[in-house]
Motif scaffolding. Structure first.
Motif, short mmCIF file in Angstrom:
data_model
loop_
_atom_site.label_atom_id
_atom_site.label_comp_id
_atom_site.label_asym_id
_atom_site.label_seq_id
_atom_site.Cartn_x
_atom_site.Cartn_y
_atom_site.Cartn_z
N THR A 107 0.85 -1.19 0.00
CA THR A 107 0.00 0.00 0.00
C THR A 107 0.88 1.24 0.00
O THR A 107 1.73 1.40 0.89
CB THR A 107 -0.92 0.03 1.24
OG1 THR A 107 -1.71 -1.15 1.27
CG2 THR A 107 -1.82 1.27 1.20
N TRP A 108 0.69 2.11 -0.99
CA TRP A 108 1.53 3.31 -1.09
C TRP A 108 0.68 4.56 -0.89
O TRP A 108 -0.49 4.60 -1.27
CB TRP A 108 2.21 3.38 -2.46
CG TRP A 108 2.99 2.15 -2.83
CD1 TRP A 108 2.71 1.29 -3.85
CD2 TRP A 108 4.16 1.67 -2.18
NE1 TRP A 108 3.63 0.28 -3.87
CE2 TRP A 108 4.55 0.48 -2.86
CE3 TRP A 108 4.92 2.09 -1.09
CZ2 TRP A 108 5.65 -0.27 -2.49
CZ3 TRP A 108 6.03 1.34 -0.72
CH2 TRP A 108 6.39 0.19 -1.41
N VAL A 109 1.29 5.57 -0.29
CA VAL A 109 0.66 6.87 -0.14
C VAL A 109 1.65 7.91 -0.64
O VAL A 109 2.55 8.35 0.09
CB VAL A 109 0.27 7.16 1.33
CG1 VAL A 109 -0.41 8.52 1.43
CG2 VAL A 109 -0.62 6.06 1.88
N TRP A 110 1.50 8.29 -1.93
CA TRP A 110 2.45 9.22 -2.53
C TRP A 110 1.92 10.65 -2.50
O TRP A 110 0.70 10.88 -2.47
CB TRP A 110 2.72 8.85 -4.00
CG TRP A 110 3.13 7.43 -4.27
CD1 TRP A 110 2.49 6.54 -5.08
CD2 TRP A 110 4.28 6.73 -3.75
NE1 TRP A 110 3.16 5.34 -5.11
CE2 TRP A 110 4.28 5.43 -4.29
CE3 TRP A 110 5.31 7.07 -2.87
CZ2 TRP A 110 5.23 4.48 -4.01
CZ3 TRP A 110 6.29 6.13 -2.57
CH2 TRP A 110 6.25 4.86 -3.13
N ASN A 111 2.85 11.60 -2.54
CA ASN A 111 2.46 13.00 -2.70
C ASN A 111 1.93 13.26 -4.10
O ASN A 111 1.10 14.15 -4.31
CB ASN A 111 3.66 13.92 -2.44
CG ASN A 111 4.00 14.00 -0.96
OD1 ASN A 111 3.11 14.14 -0.14
ND2 ASN A 111 5.28 13.89 -0.63
N ARG A 112 2.41 12.50 -5.04
CA ARG A 112 1.93 12.54 -6.42
C ARG A 112 2.18 11.17 -7.02
O ARG A 112 2.87 10.34 -6.42
CB ARG A 112 2.65 13.63 -7.22
CG ARG A 112 4.16 13.43 -7.31
CD ARG A 112 4.79 14.38 -8.31
NE ARG A 112 6.25 14.30 -8.29
CZ ARG A 112 6.95 13.32 -8.87
NH1 ARG A 112 6.32 12.33 -9.50
NH2 ARG A 112 8.27 13.34 -8.80
N SER A 113 1.69 10.90 -8.15
CA SER A 113 1.88 9.60 -8.78
C SER A 113 3.30 9.45 -9.29
O SER A 113 3.98 10.44 -9.57
CB SER A 113 0.89 9.44 -9.95
OG SER A 113 1.12 10.44 -10.93
N VAL A 114 3.72 8.20 -9.39
CA VAL A 114 5.04 7.91 -9.94
C VAL A 114 5.01 8.25 -11.42
O VAL A 114 4.15 7.78 -12.16
CB VAL A 114 5.40 6.42 -9.74
CG1 VAL A 114 6.72 6.09 -10.41
CG2 VAL A 114 5.43 6.10 -8.26
N MET A 115 5.99 9.08 -11.85
CA MET A 115 5.89 9.64 -13.19
C MET A 115 7.02 9.23 -14.12
O MET A 115 6.79 8.72 -15.21
CB MET A 115 5.82 11.18 -13.11
CG MET A 115 4.60 11.72 -12.35
SD MET A 115 4.62 13.52 -12.22
CE MET A 115 4.52 13.98 -13.94
N ASN A 116 8.29 9.44 -13.73
CA ASN A 116 9.37 9.23 -14.68
C ASN A 116 9.93 7.81 -14.60
O ASN A 116 9.59 7.03 -13.71
CB ASN A 116 10.49 10.27 -14.49
CG ASN A 116 11.07 10.23 -13.09
OD1 ASN A 116 11.33 9.16 -12.55
ND2 ASN A 116 11.26 11.41 -12.49
N ASN A 117 10.82 7.50 -15.53
CA ASN A 117 11.38 6.15 -15.64
C ASN A 117 12.21 5.78 -14.42
O ASN A 117 12.22 4.62 -13.98
CB ASN A 117 12.23 6.04 -16.91
CG ASN A 117 11.39 6.12 -18.17
OD1 ASN A 117 10.20 5.80 -18.15
ND2 ASN A 117 12.00 6.56 -19.26
#
Length: 340
Positions: A107-117
């Motif tokens: 379960t992840w709680v990010w500030n924003r979605s994972v975007m770059n490679n």
């Protein structure tokens, strides 16, 4: 800014951020007091954070990103880009991972979605690492890495602090309480290369004009030469080993002389007596060397017989009294024929 520069800068910032959050972690029970002195221990080369690990069990109470529990480093150091995205940086393992019969659930709680490679690659590697991790049976357990079977001990801390930033001598000098401290000090100083021989004084930029031995005038006057290889000292050692009824002394260095007692068979008491006699010999030869002015100016010749008699006499008085061996007679001592 290129990708490499951005990753490096992000990594540096994340490292500092991780350290700041580590200061806010709460350790259970006794560990709270131990970790409380981490700042002082860091000053003597002891990093408690690297030595206290969590053996993850059923409670998953360790900090997911900040504690040592998987791999060789905290996850915030291995996956800095993901840690920067983490919204709850003090989250526990239980907040992010659940191991059950179906496998591993994350379960992840990010500030924003994972975007770059780069972030995607770190997320894949982290998922693989956790999927291959085996949870121990029972409750979480905090362990001390220096001694896994024994656990934390103050002795471990003292031993590590004692050797921090210090040179450890390879030779361990044996202090013998059968002789006065002043006698042992001479042997100790010689073993540490601290006697003021001509070679030692010249090495300290003291003008001695000639570094050759006072007695033989052929070789440089060093600790090794004065106490082990000079003809005068060799003659004394030859007489002493015959008197003590031990094999001939073969010394490649002064430390071989001090370790004479280790080369013979017998009880610990016998070895202790031989070691005491060895240090008395060193002390006596040193006393003769200190009278070198008489040798130089009055052309006196040091007497081997006189020095040997002094060694036997002084060793008898000191060792007999200090070891409380009232049964040792002088005649038995001179023939080295007594019970030890």
């Amino acid at each position: 800014m290129g990708f490499g520069e951005e990753s490096y800068g992000q990594f540096t910032i994340t490292q500092d951020l991780g350290l700041q959050y580590r200061q806010r972690l709460r350790y259970p029970g006794l560990w709270k007091q131990i970790v409380g002195v981490r700042t002082y221990l860091n000053q003597v080369g002891i990093n408690l954070d690297q030595l206290i690990w969590c053996k993850v069990g059923t409670e998953y109470m360790a900090a997911f990103w900040l504690d040592y529990w998987i791999g060789n480093q905290p996850l915030y150091m291995v996956f800095p880009l993901l840690f920067a995205l983490e919204k709850e940086k003090l989250c526990s393992i239980a907040d992010r991972v659940i191991w059950d019969n179906t496998g591993v659930n994350l379960t992840w709680v990010w500030n924003r979605s994972v975007m770059n490679n780069a972030e995607e690659l770190q997320l894949q590697n982290l998922t693989t690492l956790i999927s291959n991790f085996n949870v121990a049976a029972g409750r979480d357990e905090w362990i001390w890495k220096l001694h896994l079977s024994v656990g934390f001990s103050v002795a471990d801390i003292k031993n590590k602090a004692a050797v921090y930033n210090r040179n450890i001598t390879e030779y361990i000098f044996l202090w013998n309480n059968s002789i006065p401290k002043k006698v042992g000090v001479v042997s100790w100083r010689a073993a540490m290369e601290r006697l003021p021989t001509r070679a030692a004084l010249a090495a300290r930029n003291i003008d001695v004009r000639d570094t050759r031995s006072t007695f033989c005038g052929e070789y440089e006057e060093t600790n090794e030469h004065l106490l082990a290889s000079c003809q005068f000292s060799q003659t004394i050692w030859s007489v002493i080993v015959q008197w003590c009824k031990v094999p001939p002394l073969i010394a490649f260095s002064f430390k071989d002389v001090l370790d004479l007692h280790l080369t013979v068979n017998g009880s610990k008491r016998r070895k202790k007596v031989l070691n005491a006699i060895t240090q008395v010999v060193v002390w006596s030869v040193w006393r003769v060397w200190r009278m070198r002015n008489e040798v130089i100016f009055n052309h006196a010749s040091p007497s081997v017989v006189k020095v040997v008699e002094e060694i036997k006499t002084m060793a008898y008085l000191w060792i007999k009294n200090r070891m409380r061996s009232s049964g040792w007679s002088w005649s038995d001592w001179r023939s080295f024929n007594f019970v030890m």
